[in-house]
Design an enzyme around this catalytic site. Structure first.
Site, PDB file in Angstrom:
ATOM      1  N   GLU A   7       0.827  -1.218   0.000  1.00 51.13           N
ATOM      2  CA  GLU A   7       0.000   0.000   0.000  1.00 51.13           C
ATOM      3  C   GLU A   7       0.857   1.261   0.000  1.00 51.13           C
ATOM      4  O   GLU A   7       0.484   2.264  -0.585  1.00 51.13           O
ATOM      5  CB  GLU A   7      -0.923  -0.013   1.226  1.00 51.13           C
ATOM      6  N   TYR A 300      -1.159  -4.746  13.744  1.00 47.36           N
ATOM      7  CA  TYR A 300      -2.040  -4.012  12.818  1.00 47.36           C
ATOM      8  C   TYR A 300      -3.157  -3.295  13.590  1.00 47.36           C
ATOM      9  O   TYR A 300      -3.901  -3.921  14.340  1.00 47.36           O
ATOM     10  CB  TYR A 300      -2.626  -4.991  11.800  1.00 47.36           C
TER      11      TYR A 300
END
Length: 476
Positions: A7, A300
């Site tokens: 990303e 995360y």
């Protein structure tokens, strides 16, 4: 060659280092059979309304609603170069498959799929799904890549959300702006949130303060209070009556109570606590947690789970041991974690709860920016609290009868500090000491040893005056 698409450039560099793709090229890294490249956030998005026809260039009531039959997509104007790079890499003859290594969540899935589809890629696609940026987690993730089709429903969910935002945002914004001749932004999430703020503001503005009174009996150094009284003269009469009567202890209830340790952080609870302790906005907390994730120090952050998976017992034990040595507020504290409290695979959806990683062993906390250090320490302190013993106390409620009225005194005696000792140590180590929660009843005093039937002749009484308070403004 296997093409891996992350990303962000920073994440791509971490993955490339683990895979051995060390040769830098323009817009990607390559080596050891891999090409690692990156998106730059949302490279591709839903097209603006004007792309669906000339009639939508001017905002008008007659052109509404705008309901695309076939959705169009567009490449962000400032990101065309990176999209071109990714498209060329996807179509390279030596690339046999593509790995989606965008963030393992709904938005990460959308970012990758939009690029994959806009580039017209038909090559096999697999998914990297990890909860930590540690080298070991990346290696393990690549050893068990999933078939991309397993995440079709996640992409459908993300696409549905994007289209809902577009349909409501475009149509409602144009409608209200045209009706009121003023640009009024209306959104799927922001407008209901704004209404909550407006309603609360109205409740505060129209609030009318009212006085109320309590009569309090002073008994052996403790105070027993009457129920609320709205009339001052009524309160004064009751006070006078009590002082020439006797108070009798009608009931004494002792209850052993337990305050369970708090759960581990999901994103929302982390944002709430960081706002309360440090004043960070939800976005600031997410950005800080994301930065720590990319530095491999935190797992995360975009998770709605408050548990770890059953197989993480050894990992959690290792991290807790590390935290006990790393955090100054744990110095001299003998701590044996109860790991079973935080392990439950059935309550973990896409990602487990937010905790620090073993990478912390190689990191000097003092080198981190203060705001990142605050979030990392907060997540670590929560892991320690969540695995600590419960806080136990005895709650005492004494009810006295006097002059035909009931008076209540409450107190508590702490039996075992449990997790609250770690909470106190952690708070004491903070720069600006936050106030404790209103709900925290630690302020209740220990009551004298009353007995049922005990009497107090002509007790001292007093009247206290109070004001009703308006609702508080919403905080972050």
């Amino acid at each position: 060659m296997i093409l891996v698409i992350a990303e962000k450039p920073s994440v791509a560099q971490t993955i490339a280092a683990v895979l051995g793709a060390k040769e830098k090229k323009d817009g990607f890294l390559t080596g050891s059979g891999y090409i690692v490249s990156w998106c730059v956030g949302h490279l591709v998005g839903l097209a603006e309304a004007t792309t669906y026809g000339e009639q939508y260039k001017k905002w008008s009531y007659d052109s509404l609603p705008i309901l695309p039959q076939e959705w169009k997509y567009t490449v962000a104007s400032d990101k065309e170069k990176q999209f071109k790079t990714l498209k060329e890499l996807m179509h390279r003859a030596d690339v046999s498959e593509v790995v989606n290594a965008c963030d393992a969540g709904r938005e990460g899935e959308l970012i990758f799929r939009f690029v994959y589809e806009m580039a017209g890629c038909k090559k096999p696609m697999r998914r990297l799904w990890i909860s930590s940026m540690e080298d070991s987690a990346i290696k393990e993730g690549f050893s068990r890549l999933k078939n991309g089709e397993e995440y079709d429903a996640l992409f459908a969910s993300a696409l549905c959300r994007a289209k809902a935002d577009w349909l409501i945002g475009i149509n409602a914004t144009r409608l209200f702006s045209v009706l009121y001749n003023h640009t009024l932004n209306v959104g799927r999430v922001q407008t209901p949130t704004l209404k909550m703020l407006v309603d609360r503001d109205a409740a505060i503005t129209t609030f009318k303060k009212e006085k109320y009174y309590h009569v309090r009996l002073v008994l052996s150094g403790a105070e027993a209070a009457s129920e609320k009284l709205s009339d001052r003269s009524e309160a004064d009469k009751l006070k006078a009556a009590c002082e020439v009567s006797k108070a009798v202890c009608a009931s004494l209830v002792k209850e052993k109570k337990t305050a369970a340790p708090p759960k581990l952080f999901d994103l929302t609870s982390l944002q709430r606590e960081a706002n309360r302790l440090f004043g960070y906005t939800a976005k600031q907390t997410l950005d800080l947690a994301q930065s720590l994730y990319e530095k491999r120090l935190l797992t995360y952050p975009r998770t709605d789970s408050a548990f770890l998976t059953d197989d993480m017992s050894d990992t959690a034990a290792g991290i807790i041991k590390l935290l006990c040595g790393k955090f100054s507020f744990m110095a001299g504290k003998d701590f044996t974690p109860e790991l079973g409290k935080v392990l439950n695979s059935k309550k973990v959806s896409d990602h487990h709860a937010i905790i620090p990683t073993m990478e912390l062993a190689k990191t000097d906390l003092a080198t981190l920016p203060e705001s990142e250090r605050n979030i990392l320490t907060l997540a670590g302190a929560r892991l320690l609290m969540a695995t600590a013993a419960p806080h136990t106390f005895e709650a005492v409620t004494a009810v006295f009868e006097c002059a035909g009225q009931s008076f209540i005194a409450r107190g508590k005696t702490v039996l075992s500090d449990g997790w609250k000792e770690i909470d106190r140590r952690y708070r004491a180590a903070l720069k600006n000491k936050p106030e404790t929660d209103d709900a925290d009843s630690d302020t209740e005093k220990t009551l004298p040893p009353f007995t049922e039937g005990q009497t107090f002749e002509n007790p001292t009484a007093k009247v206290t005056e109070h004001d009703t308070t308006p609702p508080k403004p919403h905080n972050e």
